[in-house]
Design a protein around this motif. Structure first.
Motif, short mmCIF file in Angstrom:
data_model
loop_
_atom_site.label_atom_id
_atom_site.label_comp_id
_atom_site.label_asym_id
_atom_site.label_seq_id
_atom_site.Cartn_x
_atom_site.Cartn_y
_atom_site.Cartn_z
N GLY A 184 13.71 -82.05 18.73
CA GLY A 184 14.05 -83.43 19.06
C GLY A 184 13.57 -84.44 18.03
N THR A 185 13.47 -84.05 16.79
CA THR A 185 12.91 -84.94 15.77
C THR A 185 13.81 -86.14 15.47
OG1 THR A 185 13.82 -83.39 14.14
CG2 THR A 185 11.47 -83.24 14.62
N VAL A 186 13.17 -87.28 15.19
CA VAL A 186 13.87 -88.51 14.82
C VAL A 186 13.86 -88.58 13.30
CG1 VAL A 186 13.94 -91.02 15.09
CG2 VAL A 186 13.11 -89.59 16.96
N TRP A 187 14.78 -87.85 12.67
CA TRP A 187 14.70 -87.71 11.22
C TRP A 187 15.64 -88.64 10.44
CZ3 TRP A 187 19.30 -86.00 9.12
CH2 TRP A 187 20.12 -85.19 9.90
N ASP A 188 16.43 -89.46 11.15
CA ASP A 188 17.29 -90.37 10.39
C ASP A 188 17.58 -91.67 11.12
OD1 ASP A 188 18.75 -91.20 8.20
OD2 ASP A 188 20.60 -90.26 8.83
N SER A 189 18.54 -91.67 12.06
CA SER A 189 19.16 -92.92 12.48
C SER A 189 18.28 -93.79 13.38
CB SER A 189 20.48 -92.62 13.22
OG SER A 189 20.23 -91.83 14.36
N MET A 190 18.37 -95.10 13.11
CA MET A 190 17.77 -96.14 13.95
C MET A 190 18.60 -97.40 13.81
SD MET A 190 13.66 -95.90 13.27
CE MET A 190 13.29 -94.70 11.99
N ALA A 191 18.55 -98.25 14.81
CA ALA A 191 19.19 -99.57 14.75
C ALA A 191 18.42 -100.48 15.70
CB ALA A 191 20.67 -99.49 15.14
N TYR A 192 18.57 -101.80 15.50
CA TYR A 192 17.81 -102.76 16.31
C TYR A 192 18.70 -103.93 16.69
CZ TYR A 192 14.43 -106.46 17.45
OH TYR A 192 13.75 -107.46 18.07
N ASP A 193 18.63 -104.32 17.96
CA ASP A 193 19.34 -105.49 18.45
C ASP A 193 18.31 -106.58 18.75
OD1 ASP A 193 20.61 -107.46 19.98
OD2 ASP A 193 22.00 -106.05 20.88
N PRO A 194 18.23 -107.63 17.90
CA PRO A 194 17.23 -108.69 18.14
C PRO A 194 17.48 -109.47 19.43
CG PRO A 194 18.10 -108.77 15.89
CD PRO A 194 18.98 -107.83 16.65
N GLU A 195 18.75 -109.62 19.83
CA GLU A 195 19.05 -110.39 21.03
C GLU A 195 18.57 -109.65 22.28
OE1 GLU A 195 22.94 -112.08 23.51
OE2 GLU A 195 23.17 -111.41 21.43
N LEU A 196 18.85 -108.36 22.36
CA LEU A 196 18.39 -107.57 23.50
C LEU A 196 16.96 -107.09 23.31
CD1 LEU A 196 21.58 -105.37 24.10
CD2 LEU A 196 20.88 -107.43 25.35
N GLN B 35 22.69 -88.76 13.70
CA GLN B 35 23.65 -89.37 12.79
C GLN B 35 23.67 -90.89 12.98
OE1 GLN B 35 24.08 -86.13 14.09
NE2 GLN B 35 23.47 -85.74 11.99
N HIS B 36 24.21 -91.55 11.98
CA HIS B 36 24.18 -93.00 11.85
C HIS B 36 24.61 -93.71 13.14
CE1 HIS B 36 25.79 -96.60 9.28
NE2 HIS B 36 24.75 -96.94 10.01
N ILE B 37 23.81 -94.69 13.57
CA ILE B 37 24.10 -95.53 14.73
C ILE B 37 24.53 -96.91 14.24
CG2 ILE B 37 23.06 -96.73 16.69
CD1 ILE B 37 21.22 -94.29 17.05
N ILE B 38 25.63 -97.41 14.77
CA ILE B 38 26.15 -98.73 14.41
C ILE B 38 26.25 -99.59 15.67
CG2 ILE B 38 28.23 -99.99 13.67
CD1 ILE B 38 28.74 -97.80 11.65
N LEU B 39 25.82 -100.84 15.57
CA LEU B 39 25.96 -101.82 16.65
C LEU B 39 27.07 -102.80 16.30
CD1 LEU B 39 22.18 -102.69 17.23
CD2 LEU B 39 23.47 -100.70 18.05
N ALA B 40 27.89 -103.14 17.29
CA ALA B 40 28.97 -104.10 17.07
C ALA B 40 29.39 -104.70 18.40
CB ALA B 40 30.18 -103.41 16.41
N ASP B 41 30.11 -105.80 18.34
CA ASP B 41 30.72 -106.40 19.52
C ASP B 41 32.22 -106.15 19.45
OD1 ASP B 41 28.20 -107.29 20.11
OD2 ASP B 41 28.58 -109.39 19.60
N LEU B 42 32.74 -105.38 20.39
CA LEU B 42 34.14 -104.99 20.39
C LEU B 42 34.84 -105.51 21.65
CD1 LEU B 42 33.98 -101.22 19.28
CD2 LEU B 42 34.26 -103.25 17.84
N ARG B 43 36.08 -105.93 21.48
CA ARG B 43 36.88 -106.33 22.64
C ARG B 43 37.59 -105.09 23.19
NH1 ARG B 43 37.67 -110.91 24.88
NH2 ARG B 43 36.71 -112.01 23.10
N ILE B 44 37.18 -104.67 24.37
CA ILE B 44 37.71 -103.46 24.99
C ILE B 44 38.29 -103.84 26.35
CG2 ILE B 44 37.13 -101.16 25.86
CD1 ILE B 44 34.83 -101.13 23.83
N LYS B 45 39.57 -103.59 26.52
CA LYS B 45 40.28 -103.95 27.75
C LYS B 45 40.09 -105.42 28.10
CE LYS B 45 40.08 -99.27 29.68
NZ LYS B 45 39.64 -98.42 30.81
N GLY B 46 40.17 -106.27 27.08
CA GLY B 46 40.09 -107.70 27.26
C GLY B 46 38.69 -108.27 27.38
N GLU B 47 37.68 -107.41 27.37
CA GLU B 47 36.30 -107.86 27.54
C GLU B 47 35.51 -107.60 26.27
OE1 GLU B 47 32.33 -106.95 30.33
OE2 GLU B 47 34.25 -105.91 30.70
#
Length: 704
Positions: free
Chosen positions: A257-269, A328-340
């Motif tokens: 279960g090693t954390v050998w690569d991907s990380m991301a951070y959301d400052p708002e949350l 593997q690489h983690i990406i954060l984004a805001d997507l419009r899905i089903k109108g939301e």
């Protein structure tokens, strides 16, 4: 009133920054506010994925579809060690900070490539055998005048960004009797340096840690798998995880279960996201005999960065037994899905499913296959779990599995372009025959402890070519809302580079067969390419100095696929570690590629019986193939043992006993009694004779 043009103002500001840097003021004055506002200064690349969301998208557009064909080499810089290069450079105010093999750090003038300083952490070469996948490093982090690097032997080091001198060093390894390594790039969040580790194949327990950026003091640590069930769990998350494991064999095996690569951070949350790796052992029948999901293997975990407290998780591969990491690489984004408009997290892990997840709650929004696979038919949207194919359970008997542990997507980073709405994935088609060793026991550090029989690759060239042909590389443009491919560009083989997308309508990617390439982000049309003289695996970056836009590729062949041997030779490249930087109208000359000319020495005779050679083959593929290639066919990164000289054969036993430890060759004498050493050597000699016949065949054919 004096009026200054924007161009003049930019140039003056850059001159002031560089002048003050040279005069001794703080370099790399990066902080959280600056990273969060990265789009306001697009000429810098201040964090691993450029910004905390890890999108690897640049707003720069001076280089675009119309003029990208005018790119030329601006400068190159030769790195010290010709091994795998996986780093993403950090560029702050005209200074580039990057790394090469053995975690060596370089500070370069981003305009010219001139070396400003270099720091070598002096990783002991005898630690090389503790890693699964080459002595690579994926880069540094910059924060408030310091540059942070994780060394291959498990130290976290803070350097003065102006001079390269160490400010502090801390040991991140909890057990020096285990094969812990660091290959990933640190991230810095709220004055905390976040770093994980590698080593699951070798038998370690995974965790991610946070250290004070100013002092190096450990602030918190989150273990990703439970410890000894005889001891109290460290926290409620480990109490929850322990219920998903059975028995206690995993304690000796490490758990993984090693954390050998991907990380991301959301400052708002205010949430930190980490991806975790495979189990140790791979074989879940050996690791957790009674079954269970084995949390938090192959999972995405949301943590509070101030305390390391668990918030939520999503497990991509419950009870993982195929080495399907979620690192593997983690990406954060805001997507419009089903109108939301949804705040999402996206990942394309090894297991071939592309996941779109609500990053606030961990709710699965969608999951579809982006590459061929047979281990699961689909993901059940009611449960969020994959529907596994019973025929893919290799813990009972050998099974052909795809994707293989190389994955449908490995560590090479993907990118997201908010203009096109597409994710650009270094996708690959891979397969493998897995056969169980259900009596496997943890051996010791420096050894793969995975619970399966040695991989059985064909020895003959035609059979090898068939296996190689079954592995296909792609640059895949993926629509994460529609969950389908938009376009696809094929490659010569797998193990191609990470991607960069830009506002200029471009996608940049290096290739395994030695090219730097630019594609149209909307159509996938190839618009430019240049030779790199070696395989390019790392993710490129773009930046500006004095108003000039540059694109940098870190070039250097290596890693797990290249070490594995024969299949990697399809790429027809060798390690040659360089920084390659391009600009419009660049006129620099690429140095001539390194040529490796080798001829077979006088070969000792083969005296072993067929039965002994079969044992020697099993020993080689069990212990030696990870570095020297299956069936003694090197991938060109480490020595091809078929070319051993008579002098080396004379000291063969001494080499196995540790004579070359300081050259990075581990000792194996404790695992191989003298009679086993003899048949292993005989197999290597036999394979040298096979090669001699292969090399002679074209001459025989020509004489007919």
């Amino acid at each position: 009133m004096r009026i200054t043009s924007p161009i003049t103002a930019v140039a003056a500001a850059a001159f002031t920054i560089l002048s003050s840097w040279a005069a001794g003021s703080q370099a790399a004055p990066v902080d959280g506010a600056r990273i969060q506002a990265a789009d306001r200064e697009p000429g810098n690349w201040m964090s691993h994925g450029r910004s905390y969301d890890e999108q690897r998208y640049s707003p720069l557009a001076k280089i675009d579809q119309a003029n990208v064909g005018q790119l030329g080499l601006a400068w190159t810089y030769k790195l010290d060690v010709d091994r795998g290069v996986e780093a993403t450079p950090i560029v702050v105010d005209g200074i580039m900070y990057t790394t090469g093999a053995y975690s060596i750090v370089y500070a370069l003038d981003a305009r010219s490539g001139k070396l400003l300083w270099k720091y070598d952490p002096q990783v002991p070469r005898d630690w090389s055998g503790n890693g699964c996948c080459d002595v690579v490093n994926r880069g540094v982090a910059a924060w408030k005048g310091k540059v942070y690097v994780g060394s291959f032997d498990g130290r976290l080091i803070a350097l003065d960004a102006r001079t390269g001198k160490p400010a502090w060093t801390t040991d991140t390894v909890i057990d020096r009797n285990r094969s812990y390594t660091i290959t990933g790039a640190p991230r810095v969040v709220k004055d905390k340096v976040i770093i994980g580790n590698g080593g699951a194949e070798m038998g370690v327990r995974g965790y991610v840690s946070a250290y004070d950026a100013a002092s190096g003091k450990l602030l918190w640590r989150f273990f990703t798998v439970p410890g000894d069930p005889k001891q109290p769990p460290e926290n409620k998350a480990m109490e929850m995880a322990r219920k998903t494991w059975s028995g206690d064999a995993y304690v000796q095996q490490g758990g993984g279960g090693t954390v050998w690569d991907s990380m991301a951070y959301d400052p708002e949350l205010d949430l930190l996201y980490v991806g975790t790796g495979n189990g140790s052992m791979w074989n879940r029948k050996v690791r957790s005999p009674g079954g269970g999901d084995n949390l938090f293997l192959s999972s995405i975990i949301a943590l509070k960065p101030d305390s390391g407290e668990y918030v939520w998780h999503y497990q991509t591969t419950p009870g993982d037994t195929w080495d399907y990491t979620a690192t593997q690489h983690i990406i954060l984004a805001d997507l419009r899905i089903k109108g939301e408009l949804r705040k999402v997290l996206m990942q394309a892990p090894k297991n071939a499913f592309f996941y779109v997840i609500d990053r606030k709650t961990g709710e699965l929004i969608s999951a579809e296959k982006f590459a061929p696979s047979n281990w699961a038919s689909h993901v059940d949207m009611k449960t969020g779990r994959p529907v596994e194919n019973p025929e893919a359970d290799w813990t009972k008997e050998a099974r052909l599995i795809f994707p293989s542990p190389f994955g449908a997507h490995n560590w090479q980073p993907m990118s997201f372009n908010p203009k096109t709405g597409l994710v650009y994935i270094p996708m690959q088609e891979t397969l493998i025959l897995l056969a169980p060793d259900n009596n496997a026991k943890y051996v010791r550090k420096g050894i793969f402890n995975v619970g399966l029989q040695p991989f059985d690759m064909p020895e003959d060239p035609k059979g090898l070519q068939q296996v190689a042909d079954a592995h296909k590389g792609h640059l895949l443009a993926w629509d994460p809302v529609a969950q389908k491919a938009a376009w696809d560009q094929p490659h010569v083989t797998i193990w191609n580079g990470g991607t960069l997308s830009t506002a200029g309508g471009l996608v940049f990617q290096g290739s395994a067969d030695g090219r730097a390439v630019a594609y149209a982000a909307d159509t996938g049309k190839k618009l430019w390419e240049a030779p790199a003289n070696t395989g390019v695996m790392a993710g490129p970056v773009t930046y500006t100095v004095d108003g000039e836009q540059y694109v940098t590729f870190m070039a250097g062949w290596g890693g797990a696929f290249a070490l594995g041997g024969a299949m990697a030779n399809v790429a027809k490249v060798r390690p040659e570690a360089r920084v390659l930087t391009y600009k419009l109208g660049g006129k620099a000359k690429m140095p001539a590629p390194k040529r490796v000319m080798a001829s077979l020495p006088k070969l000792p005779p083969v005296t072993a019986t067929p039965e002994q050679l079969a044992l020697g083959r099993a020993l080689f593929n069990g212990y030696c193939s990870v570095c020297h290639g299956f069936n003694a066919i090197s991938g060109g990164v480490l020595p091809d043992l078929r070319y051993l000289t008579p002098e080396k054969h004379q000291i063969f036993a001494g080499i196995l006993a540790g004579a070359y430890l300081q050259k990075g060759m581990p000792a194996f004498a404790d695992l191989l009694p003298p009679d086993y050493q003899a048949v292993l050597q005989q197999y290597i000699i036999k394979r040298a004779h096979d090669l001699e016949q292969e090399l002679a065949q074209p001459q025989k054919d020509a004489a007919r």
